[in-house]
Design an enzyme around this catalytic site. Structure first.
Site, PDB file in Angstrom:
ATOM      1  N   ARG A   1       0.826  -1.210   0.000  1.00 43.64           N
ATOM      2  CA  ARG A   1       0.000   0.000   0.000  1.00 43.64           C
ATOM      3  C   ARG A   1       0.858   1.257   0.000  1.00 43.64           C
ATOM      4  O   ARG A   1       0.367   2.345   0.314  1.00 43.64           O
ATOM      5  CB  ARG A   1      -0.908   0.039   1.236  1.00 43.64           C
ATOM      6  CG  ARG A   1      -1.555  -1.263   1.613  1.00 43.64           C
ATOM      7  CD  ARG A   1      -2.512  -1.798   0.581  1.00 43.64           C
ATOM      8  NE  ARG A   1      -3.256  -2.935   1.091  1.00 43.64           N
ATOM      9  CZ  ARG A   1      -3.830  -3.853   0.337  1.00 43.64           C
ATOM     10  NH1 ARG A   1      -3.754  -3.768  -0.981  1.00 43.64           N
ATOM     11  NH2 ARG A   1      -4.500  -4.854   0.880  1.00 43.64           N
TER      12      ARG A   1
ATOM     13  N   ARG B   1       3.200 -14.679  -1.444  1.00 43.85           N
ATOM     14  CA  ARG B   1       3.172 -13.912  -0.191  1.00 43.85           C
ATOM     15  C   ARG B   1       3.828 -14.708   0.935  1.00 43.85           C
ATOM     16  O   ARG B   1       4.236 -14.129   1.946  1.00 43.85           O
ATOM     17  CB  ARG B   1       1.727 -13.578   0.182  1.00 43.85           C
ATOM     18  CG  ARG B   1       1.023 -12.700  -0.813  1.00 43.85           C
ATOM     19  CD  ARG B   1      -0.484 -12.682  -0.572  1.00 43.85           C
ATOM     20  NE  ARG B   1      -0.826 -12.061   0.699  1.00 43.85           N
ATOM     21  CZ  ARG B   1      -2.055 -12.041   1.193  1.00 43.85           C
ATOM     22  NH1 ARG B   1      -3.062 -12.603   0.531  1.00 43.85           N
ATOM     23  NH2 ARG B   1      -2.288 -11.444   2.348  1.00 43.85           N
TER      24      ARG B   1
ATOM     25  N   LYS C   1      -0.026 -13.588  10.357  1.00 42.41           N
ATOM     26  CA  LYS C   1      -1.270 -14.067   9.752  1.00 42.41           C
ATOM     27  C   LYS C   1      -0.967 -15.226   8.798  1.00 42.41           C
ATOM     28  O   LYS C   1       0.207 -15.476   8.508  1.00 42.41           O
ATOM     29  CB  LYS C   1      -1.967 -12.923   9.015  1.00 42.41           C
ATOM     30  CG  LYS C   1      -1.149 -12.326   7.841  1.00 42.41           C
ATOM     31  CD  LYS C   1      -1.850 -11.132   7.237  1.00 42.41           C
ATOM     32  CE  LYS C   1      -1.106 -10.643   6.013  1.00 42.41           C
ATOM     33  NZ  LYS C   1      -1.719  -9.429   5.434  1.00 42.41           N
TER      34      LYS C   1
ATOM     35  N   HIS D   1     -11.621 -14.144   0.250  1.00 40.92           N
ATOM     36  CA  HIS D   1     -12.263 -12.889  -0.108  1.00 40.92           C
ATOM     37  C   HIS D   1     -13.615 -13.134  -0.781  1.00 40.92           C
ATOM     38  O   HIS D   1     -14.518 -12.292  -0.708  1.00 40.92           O
ATOM     39  CB  HIS D   1     -11.378 -12.071  -1.049  1.00 40.92           C
ATOM     40  CG  HIS D   1     -10.142 -11.551  -0.406  1.00 40.92           C
ATOM     41  ND1 HIS D   1      -8.974 -12.289  -0.327  1.00 40.92           N
ATOM     42  CD2 HIS D   1      -9.875 -10.367   0.213  1.00 40.92           C
ATOM     43  CE1 HIS D   1      -8.052 -11.574   0.302  1.00 40.92           C
ATOM     44  NE2 HIS D   1      -8.572 -10.419   0.648  1.00 40.92           N
TER      45      HIS D   1
ATOM     46  N   ASP E   1      -9.586 -11.310  10.387  1.00 41.12           N
ATOM     47  CA  ASP E   1      -9.436 -10.791   9.030  1.00 41.12           C
ATOM     48  C   ASP E   1     -10.691  -9.954   8.753  1.00 41.12           C
ATOM     49  O   ASP E   1     -11.625  -9.897   9.561  1.00 41.12           O
ATOM     50  CB  ASP E   1      -9.290 -11.955   8.041  1.00 41.12           C
ATOM     51  CG  ASP E   1      -8.492 -11.558   6.809  1.00 41.12           C
ATOM     52  OD1 ASP E   1      -8.391 -10.355   6.515  1.00 41.12           O
ATOM     53  OD2 ASP E   1      -7.983 -12.461   6.108  1.00 41.12           O
TER      54      ASP E   1
END
Length: 416
Positions: free
Chosen positions: A146, A205, A235, A248, A320
């Site tokens: 980000r 990731r 996480k 998601h 989450d």
């Protein structure tokens, strides 16, 4: 209520305010010599020595001073829209009294703008008289970043390690990026073991495809972030690396039993917890052998039974994002937030839409008012949250726009 993972936080808080040491500096103590030992004075016959008065617990005092509305607000991490504080941000801080704000790419236009946004959020929080604010971000590097466009890129964790990168240096670089823009919480690193090559939601990731690699690299990265003064949130407990479904959009299902999980998925988390990791994010994954009905983030068997009781974690537990499909397709926002707290979570992420935040807050307030969530249970989470904020020395001071060129040199120095 203090267990082994809350002890480091409270010790750090005490050190910072009684010794002048920063939260991660070592305090040296020396045992007195025998010659210097004090000789106790005799107590007159028949006179009892009064017990020493215990020192007041500043965190407990802070919890006791909060209203129920302020306590419930501390349990919420709110997503906002825009690149400057709008009506939703002002409501989240002034009315909901949210314990944290999380920013995404939609909130970032440039380095100067991001520093100003976080500075403005802190000013709003200070003016509202709230407890100090978690400023949160998902900054993993690579696939999930980000940072403003001016900031140099870090490769994904998998590629970084495969190229011979130092995971501790990576952690320091992630912390430097966050701190430069005023973030004090990073939802990183991912301690998932990428054991299923078809898993795309985690993929690169992860630090690796085996538990040992992830454990070694993930914990080194975590500790480096802690030492740099940014709160890492490891996480996605209890492990999202052997799934096909993206949480998601749907609910992933894991059929593994406890022993298999302990050998693989849970190994990195156990190591990080044993090393004092301050915070954990729980995933929206259905672990059928642990709880066949509720996803891990809403499951007492997973959060309280496995994470807190079996692994001994007493730090802050985040969910989450509750607006993700894995939860929102089955549960209303308010019920999901209440179930998360009942399961043992401390902070609920509500990353999209102000109406979702309002629903979560309203349901939590109603649950406390009805006794479904006891005041003791509420205070337990608020205590953990405020203790973590104190241990890391959060402040509402302004964020100064960083020297991006210097930050980039620091990032580029760790690239393999």
């Amino acid at each position: 209520m203090t267990k082994r993972n809350l002890v480091p936080l409270l010790l750090l808080f005490v050190f910072a305010f009684t010794t002048g040491c920063g939260p991660w500096e070592t305090v040296q103590t020396t045992a007195p010599s025998q010659a210097a030992e004090a000789v106790p004075s005799p107590t007159p016959t028949g006179v009892s020595t009064p017990a020493p008065t215990p020192e007041p617990d500043p965190i407990a005092q802070q919890v006791a001073a909060l209203s129920t509305e302020e306590k419930v607000g501390q349990l919420l991490v709110a997503g906002i829209e825009g690149t400057s504080p709008g009506d939703d941000a002002r409501w989240a801080i002034r009315e909901a009294r949210a314990g944290g704000i999380i920013l995404f790419g939609r909130n970032v236009a440039s380095a100067g703008q991001l520093a100003q946004l976080n500075s403005d959020l802190k000013a709003l929080n200070s003016a509202a008289g709230n407890a100090l604010l978690f400023l949160c971000v998902d900054e993993e590097g690579g696939m999930v970043s980000r940072m403003p466009p001016e900031v140099a890129d870090l490769p994904s964790a998998y590629d970084f390690i495969r190229s011979g990168g130092d995971p501790a240096a990576r952690g320091a670089a992630l912390a430097a990026e966050c701190a430069a823009f005023g973030f004090n919480v990073d939802f990183a690193p991912s301690l998932d073991v990428w054991s299923n090559p078809q898993n795309t939601v985690i993929g690169r990731r992860a630090f690796g495809t085996d538990a040992q690699t992830v454990t070694e690299a993930g914990t080194a990265c975590t500790y480096a972030m802690m030492n740099a003064g940014v709160i890492p949130v490891v996480k996605h407990f209890p492990g999202h690396g052997d799934t096909l479904t993206d949480s998601h959009v749907g609910l992933p299902v894991v059929e593994k039993g406890r022993e298999a999980l302990l050998e693989n998925e849970l190994a990195p988390f156990r190591a990080a917890i044993d090393g004092g990791a301050p915070a954990v994010m729980v995933a929206h994954i259905l672990m059928t052998q642990l709880d066949p009905q509720r996803p891990a983030s809403l499951s007492p068997a997973v959060v309280t039974g496995l994470l807190r009781e079996e692994l001994g974690f007493d730090g802050v537990v985040f969910t989450d994002d509750l607006t993700m499909g894995a939860v929102s397709q089955t549960y209303g926002m308010g019920e999901a937030a209440v179930l998360a707290v009942e399961a043992g979570c401390d902070m609920a992420l509500v990353c999209h839409r102000s109406d979702n935040l309002k629903a979560a807050r309203s349901a939590l307030l109603e649950a406390v008012d009805s006794g479904r969530i006891s005041m003791e249970r509420l205070d337990e989470s608020v205590y953990r949250i405020l203790a973590l904020k104190a241990a890391y020395g959060l402040s509402d001071g302004p964020v100064v726009a960083p020297d991006v060129a210097a930050l980039n040199r620091e990032i580029e120095a760790v690239l393999p």
